[in-house]
Scaffold this motif. Sequence first.
Motif, PDB file in Angstrom:
ATOM      1  N   UNK A  92       0.812  -1.220   0.000  1.00  0.00           N
ATOM      2  CA  UNK A  92       0.000   0.000   0.000  1.00  0.00           C
ATOM      3  C   UNK A  92       0.854   1.282   0.000  1.00  0.00           C
TER       4      UNK A  92
ATOM      5  N   UNK B  47       1.004   3.380  -3.190  1.00  0.00           N
ATOM      6  CA  UNK B  47      -0.233   4.031  -3.644  1.00  0.00           C
ATOM      7  C   UNK B  47      -0.419   5.346  -2.903  1.00  0.00           C
ATOM      8  N   UNK B  48      -1.109   6.253  -3.559  1.00  0.00           N
ATOM      9  CA  UNK B  48      -1.400   7.556  -2.964  1.00  0.00           C
ATOM     10  C   UNK B  48      -2.204   7.399  -1.666  1.00  0.00           C
TER      11      UNK B  48
ATOM     12  N   UNK C 114      -4.697   9.074  -0.743  1.00  0.00           N
ATOM     13  CA  UNK C 114      -6.147   9.257  -0.916  1.00  0.00           C
ATOM     14  C   UNK C 114      -6.774   8.166  -1.790  1.00  0.00           C
ATOM     15  N   UNK C 115      -6.052   7.057  -1.944  1.00  0.00           N
ATOM     16  CA  UNK C 115      -6.582   5.903  -2.688  1.00  0.00           C
ATOM     17  C   UNK C 115      -7.829   5.352  -1.998  1.00  0.00           C
TER      18      UNK C 115
ATOM     19  N   UNK D 101     -10.434   2.423  -6.097  1.00  0.00           N
ATOM     20  CA  UNK D 101      -9.151   2.441  -6.815  1.00  0.00           C
ATOM     21  C   UNK D 101      -8.345   1.157  -6.631  1.00  0.00           C
TER      22      UNK D 101
ATOM     23  N   UNK E 194     -12.146   0.988 -14.867  1.00  0.00           N
ATOM     24  CA  UNK E 194     -12.034   2.083 -13.900  1.00  0.00           C
ATOM     25  C   UNK E 194     -10.585   2.470 -13.576  1.00  0.00           C
ATOM     26  N   UNK E 195      -9.643   1.901 -14.331  1.00  0.00           N
ATOM     27  CA  UNK E 195      -8.229   2.138 -14.018  1.00  0.00           C
ATOM     28  C   UNK E 195      -7.955   1.887 -12.527  1.00  0.00           C
TER      29      UNK E 195
ATOM     30  N   UNK F 241      -6.692  -1.048  -9.488  1.00  0.00           N
ATOM     31  CA  UNK F 241      -5.699  -2.114  -9.365  1.00  0.00           C
ATOM     32  C   UNK F 241      -6.235  -3.176  -8.413  1.00  0.00           C
TER      33      UNK F 241
ATOM     34  N   UNK G  55      -1.313   6.376 -11.682  1.00  0.00           N
ATOM     35  CA  UNK G  55      -1.341   7.696 -12.302  1.00  0.00           C
ATOM     36  C   UNK G  55      -0.921   8.767 -11.317  1.00  0.00           C
TER      37      UNK G  55
ATOM     38  N   UNK H   1      -9.496   5.862 -10.833  1.00  0.00           N
ATOM     39  CA  UNK H   1      -8.109   5.930 -11.286  1.00  0.00           C
ATOM     40  C   UNK H   1      -7.172   5.783 -10.093  1.00  0.00           C
ATOM     41  N   UNK H   2      -6.290   4.815 -10.161  1.00  0.00           N
ATOM     42  CA  UNK H   2      -5.405   4.537  -9.037  1.00  0.00           C
ATOM     43  C   UNK H   2      -4.197   5.458  -9.072  1.00  0.00           C
ATOM     44  N   UNK H   3      -4.052   6.243  -8.037  1.00  0.00           N
ATOM     45  CA  UNK H   3      -2.943   7.189  -8.005  1.00  0.00           C
ATOM     46  C   UNK H   3      -1.747   6.608  -7.266  1.00  0.00           C
ATOM     47  N   UNK H   4      -0.579   6.982  -7.742  1.00  0.00           N
ATOM     48  CA  UNK H   4       0.660   6.499  -7.126  1.00  0.00           C
ATOM     49  C   UNK H   4       1.063   7.415  -5.969  1.00  0.00           C
ATOM     50  N   UNK H   5       1.958   6.907  -5.138  1.00  0.00           N
ATOM     51  CA  UNK H   5       2.596   7.719  -4.108  1.00  0.00           C
ATOM     52  C   UNK H   5       3.630   8.592  -4.819  1.00  0.00           C
ATOM     53  N   UNK H   6       3.267   9.832  -5.078  1.00  0.00           N
ATOM     54  CA  UNK H   6       4.124  10.701  -5.893  1.00  0.00           C
ATOM     55  C   UNK H   6       5.407  11.129  -5.181  1.00  0.00           C
TER      56      UNK H   6
END
Lengths: 411, 411
Positions: free
Chosen positions: A116, A119-120, A122-123, A178, A208-209, A211, A270, B1-6
């Motif tokens: 985890x 992942x961002x 706010x996922x 997400x 829905x993009x 994972x 993304x 949309x799944x966002x990454x840990x930027x």
Amino acid sequence: MTKINENYLNLPGSYLFAEISRRVAAYKTAHPEADIIRLGIGDVTKALPPTIIDGLHKAVDEMGSDETFRGYGPEQGYTFLIEKIIQFDYAPLGIQLDTDEVFVSDGSKSDTGNIQEIFSLDTKVAMTDPVYPVYIDTNVMAGRSGLLGKDGRYANIVYIPCHAGNSFVPELPKEKVDLIYLCFPNNPTGTTLKKSELKKWVDYARENKAVILYDAAYEAYIQEDDIPHSIYEVEGAKEVAIEFRTFSKNAGFTGTRCAFTVVPKTVMGYTASGEAYPFNKLWNRRQTTKFNGAPYIVQKGAEAVYTPEGQKQIHEIIAYYMKNAKAIREGVQSIGLEVFGGVNAPYIWLKTPQNMDSWTFFDKLLNEAHIVGTPGVGFGPSGQGYFRLTAFGKAENTLEAVERLKTRLKL
Amino acid sequence: MTKINENYLNLPGSYLFAEISRRVAAYKTAHPEADIIRLGIGDVTKALPPTIIDGLHKAVDEMGSDETFRGYGPEQGYTFLIEKIIQFDYAPLGIQLDTDEVFVSDGSKSDTGNIQEIFSLDTKVAMTDPVYPVYIDTNVMAGRSGLLGKDGRYANIVYIPCHAGNSFVPELPKEKVDLIYLCFPNNPTGTTLKKSELKKWVDYARENKAVILYDAAYEAYIQEDDIPHSIYEVEGAKEVAIEFRTFSKNAGFTGTRCAFTVVPKTVMGYTASGEAYPFNKLWNRRQTTKFNGAPYIVQKGAEAVYTPEGQKQIHEIIAYYMKNAKAIREGVQSIGLEVFGGVNAPYIWLKTPQNMDSWTFFDKLLNEAHIVGTPGVGFGPSGQGYFRLTAFGKAENTLEAVERLKTRLKL
């Protein structure tokens, strides 16, 4: 002033297995003569088979000589093991993987707990309910869960109920999510998904993009033909799924520690601005920065799993546990209780009699039959009224437990 | 949309050792005849000594029999090992620890990388510069660092420069910080702190309710009497310090993977509302949730370190490496370069000639002497103009390298 990560305070204090230990200890103090049989925790009991022991000894000898000694290995695992994993576990299913898509680790608990991080924050996370607590707890610690409600659900986690009413086939979420945790064969319910059912989730994720984190820890226990062993058997899954596998349950590595995670290079996340980025690169960075590889000795032991003798020996052990599963399943059925799992998994999930709650049944089973199992509610709110028994015990104890179910349990 | 840990995108792309490999590979392609000696990476080369090999073999045998097989162990490590750690490593220093203050793990890289999780995301982090990159990178990944500036410094990290100008004794930060990473004997500089110097940091932490993360990975290499082996030798440190130790460097476990972290129950963090909370409880929760213990076999190998024969054997290996360190140190001095470390540590830190930058010296050393070392700037901006050589090579190679320094390097 050093501040703590306060998300940890959102975790409930007492852990499931700690509470079980407490109740068992209290019972034993009151009834020292009771001969208690444990069908609770999912730990194996059979020794590592001879071929693996051989592999371990040889590796230990290598470590004892300057010429063959191994220091730091690749954080991602040795190629000798990764190539065998691909050849034995994936190629026969028609699944092509590159060696840099497989990451060897010290366990699926670490991997499913750590994943985890990439992942961002706010996922939006969804998981089937009941569930392996690590998936939830690690998201609580990271701050994605919100607070725990009185209904046993965290405010920001999407729970996907699995129960007798839907034959333990999870329905797609109504709201958009997400990240989706799926585990099949399932812990704790022992139930499975057919390929067509799993395909719905892969399609949802592609649309829905999203994972899918697919925990296949128990795939070696699958006996029936139409149950997928890997999510990558489903078309398109390599675009959306990360798969977790372990040597713990198929080869007895619970105390030896080795697992692996497959992160296809085609699984994309993304940035906030919408740019695609491969999770493979992120996981590689995570592992190379925070992990130093599984021990060489252990990886050589795991390699021995992938020999003709190793395969034969682990299949014998799996057959032994599945004989236990059959005995428990049939025993529970014979006393008139509704039962699930135990056909393609080492877990038997039973409906408690008279809608008894899980902990009441725990106490009843302990008191009347001196058997320890696991209350279903410990795995999530949809586990209320269910109870888990495991097939990892010794055969003689398991048969004795089945006999007690039939003769001592007052229904 | 799944966002990454930027936050991961704030890490520089190429890792130090990857760039070194790239340059060495390019040189070898151009000069296939060159016999390159590597004094770069901090990996050991001597085999595990016989007593540890024995311990490992015995544990493998135990895993091969149902009667002695071990499944899941305690996530915190087996008591048999923790008791030995306290008895051999701490009691002789007059340090009292409870068994639930020591957490056995698969490595200090994991522990020093994971520890930041239990601190708040707005924790102000300070670290000595140059530094082991894991401390910084894991804080970047968590989002505590801010962006990397052109000066090689992350905006929100407090760098504490260590260089010849201050004799590598870090000065207390002017601004208030919450969390301080210290590593002594130091990687990469090989320098140490006296007890009185370390006491200033403990006092600072006590006054400011800060926490010190003390990495003592190289304590076994200390030869001089007045250098503390543990931060807990300093009065009051048990209120403010977490200490990391490893079997990697003292017993050759870089490829066998075992370490431990001491989290005294008296080290407190605070909630936003000011309530004290012990980090011991948080780390215990982190480890029990995301880790499943080091392999039983490996912990038995580590236990064998704590026998009279095991102690004798590891001390012989340390003496072997320290003889290398002395040879390198004296060799570098003999050609007129300024040198640090190498007395209480397996690392030699040299000042490049003519204020050459670290990478220029890397290329010069590779080209002229066919020796691979590590550019100091790879460990942080204050490492610019310095260079690290390590004592972990084979004695014959090390002596040959010293000879080349004297005869081939054009100064």
